[in-house]
Design an enzyme around this catalytic site. Sequence first.
Site, PDB file in Angstrom:
ATOM      1  N   PRO A  10      24.699  65.207  -9.532  1.00 11.87           N
ATOM      2  CA  PRO A  10      25.223  63.965  -8.969  1.00 11.87           C
ATOM      3  C   PRO A  10      25.055  62.752  -9.878  1.00 11.87           C
ATOM      4  O   PRO A  10      24.023  62.581 -10.521  1.00 11.87           O
ATOM      5  CB  PRO A  10      24.420  63.790  -7.673  1.00 11.87           C
ATOM      6  CG  PRO A  10      23.190  64.598  -7.882  1.00 11.87           C
ATOM      7  CD  PRO A  10      23.603  65.760  -8.726  1.00 11.87           C
ATOM      8  N   ASN A  11      26.104  61.960  -9.888  1.00 11.75           N
ATOM      9  CA  ASN A  11      26.165  60.669 -10.586  1.00 11.75           C
ATOM     10  C   ASN A  11      26.283  60.787 -12.098  1.00 11.75           C
ATOM     11  O   ASN A  11      26.464  59.785 -12.790  1.00 11.75           O
ATOM     12  CB  ASN A  11      24.966  59.783 -10.218  1.00 11.75           C
ATOM     13  CG  ASN A  11      24.909  59.500  -8.730  1.00 11.75           C
ATOM     14  OD1 ASN A  11      25.891  59.045  -8.164  1.00 11.75           O
ATOM     15  ND2 ASN A  11      23.794  59.802  -8.085  1.00 11.75           N
ATOM     16  N   ARG A  18      26.824  54.035 -16.183  1.00 11.88           N
ATOM     17  CA  ARG A  18      25.720  54.051 -15.234  1.00 11.88           C
ATOM     18  C   ARG A  18      24.419  53.690 -15.939  1.00 11.88           C
ATOM     19  O   ARG A  18      23.928  54.440 -16.788  1.00 11.88           O
ATOM     20  CB  ARG A  18      25.593  55.461 -14.649  1.00 11.88           C
ATOM     21  CG  ARG A  18      24.392  55.636 -13.749  1.00 11.88           C
ATOM     22  CD  ARG A  18      24.100  57.108 -13.492  1.00 11.88           C
ATOM     23  NE  ARG A  18      22.985  57.245 -12.581  1.00 11.88           N
ATOM     24  CZ  ARG A  18      22.291  58.356 -12.397  1.00 11.88           C
ATOM     25  NH1 ARG A  18      22.624  59.451 -13.076  1.00 11.88           N
ATOM     26  NH2 ARG A  18      21.297  58.389 -11.557  1.00 11.88           N
ATOM     27  N   TYR A  23      20.229  55.620 -19.337  1.00 15.29           N
ATOM     28  CA  TYR A  23      20.881  56.897 -19.624  1.00 15.29           C
ATOM     29  C   TYR A  23      21.750  56.882 -20.879  1.00 15.29           C
ATOM     30  O   TYR A  23      22.339  57.910 -21.235  1.00 15.29           O
ATOM     31  CB  TYR A  23      21.725  57.323 -18.411  1.00 15.29           C
ATOM     32  CG  TYR A  23      20.886  57.525 -17.164  1.00 15.29           C
ATOM     33  CD1 TYR A  23      19.911  58.521 -17.119  1.00 15.29           C
ATOM     34  CD2 TYR A  23      21.039  56.714 -16.042  1.00 15.29           C
ATOM     35  CE1 TYR A  23      19.125  58.700 -15.994  1.00 15.29           C
ATOM     36  CE2 TYR A  23      20.264  56.892 -14.905  1.00 15.29           C
ATOM     37  CZ  TYR A  23      19.304  57.881 -14.892  1.00 15.29           C
ATOM     38  OH  TYR A  23      18.520  58.068 -13.782  1.00 15.29           O
ATOM     39  N   ASN A  74      21.245  69.839 -15.609  1.00 15.79           N
ATOM     40  CA  ASN A  74      20.760  68.503 -15.263  1.00 15.79           C
ATOM     41  C   ASN A  74      21.139  68.290 -13.807  1.00 15.79           C
ATOM     42  O   ASN A  74      22.284  67.956 -13.490  1.00 15.79           O
ATOM     43  CB  ASN A  74      21.376  67.423 -16.149  1.00 15.79           C
ATOM     44  CG  ASN A  74      20.770  66.046 -15.855  1.00 15.79           C
ATOM     45  OD1 ASN A  74      20.081  65.864 -14.854  1.00 15.79           O
ATOM     46  ND2 ASN A  74      21.023  65.091 -16.728  1.00 15.79           N
ATOM     47  N   ALA A  77      19.345  63.692  -9.306  1.00 17.88           N
ATOM     48  CA  ALA A  77      18.347  63.418  -8.267  1.00 17.88           C
ATOM     49  C   ALA A  77      18.006  64.650  -7.432  1.00 17.88           C
ATOM     50  O   ALA A  77      16.924  64.701  -6.830  1.00 17.88           O
ATOM     51  CB  ALA A  77      18.845  62.294  -7.366  1.00 17.88           C
ATOM     52  N   HIS A  80      14.607  66.454  -7.705  1.00 15.71           N
ATOM     53  CA  HIS A  80      13.378  66.013  -7.031  1.00 15.71           C
ATOM     54  C   HIS A  80      13.362  66.345  -5.552  1.00 15.71           C
ATOM     55  O   HIS A  80      12.388  66.034  -4.854  1.00 15.71           O
ATOM     56  CB  HIS A  80      13.221  64.496  -7.221  1.00 15.71           C
ATOM     57  CG  HIS A  80      13.545  64.034  -8.611  1.00 15.71           C
ATOM     58  ND1 HIS A  80      12.849  64.478  -9.720  1.00 15.71           N
ATOM     59  CD2 HIS A  80      14.525  63.210  -9.096  1.00 15.71           C
ATOM     60  CE1 HIS A  80      13.376  63.924 -10.807  1.00 15.71           C
ATOM     61  NE2 HIS A  80      14.390  63.153 -10.462  1.00 15.71           N
ATOM     62  N   ASP A  87      15.921  77.828  -5.035  1.00 15.73           N
ATOM     63  CA  ASP A  87      16.138  79.192  -4.531  1.00 15.73           C
ATOM     64  C   ASP A  87      17.339  79.846  -5.202  1.00 15.73           C
ATOM     65  O   ASP A  87      17.315  81.049  -5.484  1.00 15.73           O
ATOM     66  CB  ASP A  87      16.352  79.162  -3.013  1.00 15.73           C
ATOM     67  CG  ASP A  87      15.063  78.929  -2.244  1.00 15.73           C
ATOM     68  OD1 ASP A  87      13.978  78.965  -2.858  1.00 15.73           O
ATOM     69  OD2 ASP A  87      15.146  78.712  -1.013  1.00 15.73           O
ATOM     70  N   GLU A  98      15.900  73.163 -17.751  1.00 23.87           N
ATOM     71  CA  GLU A  98      16.020  71.903 -17.016  1.00 23.87           C
ATOM     72  C   GLU A  98      16.172  70.766 -18.021  1.00 23.87           C
ATOM     73  O   GLU A  98      15.386  70.656 -18.970  1.00 23.87           O
ATOM     74  CB  GLU A  98      14.761  71.686 -16.167  1.00 23.87           C
ATOM     75  CG  GLU A  98      14.772  70.372 -15.426  1.00 23.87           C
ATOM     76  CD  GLU A  98      13.493  70.136 -14.623  1.00 23.87           C
ATOM     77  OE1 GLU A  98      12.650  71.061 -14.539  1.00 23.87           O
ATOM     78  OE2 GLU A  98      13.338  69.028 -14.102  1.00 23.87           O
ATOM     79  N   HIS A 100      17.004  66.520 -18.664  1.00 18.40           N
ATOM     80  CA  HIS A 100      17.185  65.143 -18.201  1.00 18.40           C
ATOM     81  C   HIS A 100      17.367  64.240 -19.404  1.00 18.40           C
ATOM     82  O   HIS A 100      16.661  64.391 -20.412  1.00 18.40           O
ATOM     83  CB  HIS A 100      15.969  64.660 -17.397  1.00 18.40           C
ATOM     84  CG  HIS A 100      15.682  65.529 -16.221  1.00 18.40           C
ATOM     85  ND1 HIS A 100      16.407  65.462 -15.061  1.00 18.40           N
ATOM     86  CD2 HIS A 100      14.781  66.521 -16.050  1.00 18.40           C
ATOM     87  CE1 HIS A 100      15.948  66.370 -14.212  1.00 18.40           C
ATOM     88  NE2 HIS A 100      14.973  67.034 -14.793  1.00 18.40           N
ATOM     89  N   ARG A 107       8.804  57.595 -15.513  1.00 17.08           N
ATOM     90  CA  ARG A 107       9.528  56.741 -14.564  1.00 17.08           C
ATOM     91  C   ARG A 107       8.803  56.735 -13.207  1.00 17.08           C
ATOM     92  O   ARG A 107       7.612  57.008 -13.134  1.00 17.08           O
ATOM     93  CB  ARG A 107      10.982  57.222 -14.478  1.00 17.08           C
ATOM     94  CG  ARG A 107      11.706  57.138 -15.841  1.00 17.08           C
ATOM     95  CD  ARG A 107      13.148  57.552 -15.729  1.00 17.08           C
ATOM     96  NE  ARG A 107      13.896  56.665 -14.853  1.00 17.08           N
ATOM     97  CZ  ARG A 107      15.106  56.949 -14.356  1.00 17.08           C
ATOM     98  NH1 ARG A 107      15.697  58.094 -14.677  1.00 17.08           N
ATOM     99  NH2 ARG A 107      15.723  56.095 -13.567  1.00 17.08           N
TER     100      ARG A 107
HETATM  101  C1  DQA Z   1      18.266  62.370 -14.553  1.00 16.76           C
HETATM  102  C2  DQA Z   1      16.927  61.871 -13.992  1.00 16.76           C
HETATM  103  C3  DQA Z   1      16.938  61.879 -12.467  1.00 16.76           C
HETATM  104  O1  DQA Z   1      15.704  61.400 -11.972  1.00 16.76           O
HETATM  105  C4  DQA Z   1      18.058  60.987 -11.949  1.00 16.76           C
HETATM  106  O2  DQA Z   1      18.100  61.050 -10.547  1.00 16.76           O
HETATM  107  C5  DQA Z   1      19.362  61.313 -12.555  1.00 16.76           C
HETATM  108  C6  DQA Z   1      19.433  61.584 -13.984  1.00 16.76           C
HETATM  109  C7  DQA Z   1      18.331  62.237 -16.092  1.00 16.76           C
HETATM  110  O3  DQA Z   1      19.181  62.857 -16.694  1.00 16.76           O
HETATM  111  O4  DQA Z   1      17.532  61.483 -16.679  1.00 16.76           O
HETATM  112  O5  DQA Z   1      20.396  61.266 -11.897  1.00 16.76           O
HETATM  113  O6  DQA Z   1      18.417  63.742 -14.225  1.00 16.76           O
END
Ligand code: DQA
Length: 144
Positions: A10-11, A18, A23, A74, A77, A80, A87, A98, A100, A107
């Site tokens: 997401p996002n 953003r 980022y 990635n 959010a 978390h 699963d 993983e 980020h 953070r």
């Molecule tokens: C993120 C870190 C996450 O905490 C955040 O919610 C994101 C981006 C990152 O790439 O740094 O959406 O995954």
Amino acid sequence: MNSILVLNGPNLNLLGTRQPEVYGSTTLKDIEAACVARGEALGCAVTCQQSNHEGALVDAIHAAKGVHNGIILNAGAYTHTSIALMDAIASVELPVIELHLSNIHAREAFRHKSYIAPVAIGQICGFGANGYMLALDAMKQYLG
Ligand code: DQA
């Protein structure tokens, strides 16, 4: 030839505009193009997907089984919060890295918890868009 799925949550479709101070200013389109190019250099097929929806990400992880050899995830959010993603990863038994862009450990406290980490082979964070290149290199080495 190994096939690697780069899956963004997401996002992350908003990368570039953003919170660029957190980022970076690279767009997702540019990151995906760089991932495909890095894959070509490594001799791996790279497929990129993005969804803002938790269930669609679960579906993408399920669909990767038998198609891709590894996933770079990635989860944004959902990292978390999502036991469903944890699963799904445990169920498909594919290696997952993983990823980020930001250093989640430097953070807010709620970002320190990852439901992905226990089922991932490793975590890369804090290196911005270049983290995707590092993750592809690591996955290539892991897959041999
Ligand atoms: C993120 C870190 C996450 O905490 C955040 O919610 C994101 C981006 C990152 O790439 O740094 O959406 O995954």
